[in-house]
Design an enzyme around this catalytic site. Sequence first.
Site, PDB file in Angstrom:
ATOM      1  N   CYS A 101      27.838  45.916  39.392  1.00  0.00           N
ATOM      2  CA  CYS A 101      27.713  44.645  38.662  1.00  0.00           C
ATOM      3  C   CYS A 101      28.884  43.735  39.020  1.00  0.00           C
ATOM      4  O   CYS A 101      28.704  42.550  39.334  1.00  0.00           O
ATOM      5  CB  CYS A 101      27.683  44.902  37.161  1.00  0.00           C
ATOM      6  N   CYS A 183      34.173  39.746  30.911  1.00  0.00           N
ATOM      7  CA  CYS A 183      32.764  39.563  30.554  1.00  0.00           C
ATOM      8  C   CYS A 183      32.499  40.181  29.180  1.00  0.00           C
ATOM      9  O   CYS A 183      33.048  41.237  28.845  1.00  0.00           O
ATOM     10  CB  CYS A 183      31.873  40.214  31.612  1.00  0.00           C
ATOM     11  N   CYS A 209      37.965  45.356  38.598  1.00  0.00           N
ATOM     12  CA  CYS A 209      36.625  44.858  38.914  1.00  0.00           C
ATOM     13  C   CYS A 209      36.318  44.877  40.403  1.00  0.00           C
ATOM     14  O   CYS A 209      35.164  44.729  40.802  1.00  0.00           O
ATOM     15  CB  CYS A 209      36.441  43.436  38.381  1.00  0.00           C
TER      16      CYS A 209
END
Length: 218
Positions: A101, A183, A209
């Site tokens: 993601c 997020c 990330c």
Amino acid sequence: MTFEEIKKKISGYKDAGRSLFTTSSFQSHSIVMLHIISRIDPEIPVVFINTGYHFPETVRFKDEVSRLFSLNTIDLKPSTPKFMQRDADGRLLFTSDPDHCCYLNKTMPVDTLLRKYDVWINGIRGDQSSVRKRMKVEQEAPHGTIRFHPMLDWTPRMIYQYQKEFDLPRHPLEEQGYMSIGCEPCTRKVDPDMMEREARWYGMSKAECGLHTDLVKN
């Protein structure tokens, strides 16, 4: 690095004809870097990696800070639509494969940017994680881009003192107990015994990330 040292370094890049950009998550601790850039050259593009999963408060704060500092802010969105970001069972990837993601929504879009710019001004601090602690002030990134980390030796106390000196705004979610804000699906409030970054991807074997692992050459 001090303000004057950062200014000298950025001026040196510009004098050498190098194109620069910075990325920002628009958290409270990001505001110092943005304010410094606004004092040096507000035309430097400030890229907000708009994953589509940010808190509404973050998006509003980004707009507020951009106006306040007269920043050249650009929204960078992923090329992969959300309906294609699902696993074999139909679940959105942040629930089953957060690494992929992040790759689709953050790493891949920024990798594309690195092909267009010479210098990436990045506001990471060495005290934020073991990965970041090993970073250098200047490092090579993919596609011949240079990563410049002017805040690497800054501490939370230095951030606080700068915020206080210039009366900088704070992210509205901090009052609700959020400290490291990314997020929405992958961010939680900080418990008293937690480190700042532990609120991200809580309960998962994940601490970065990909921007600071995949997009750097050691």
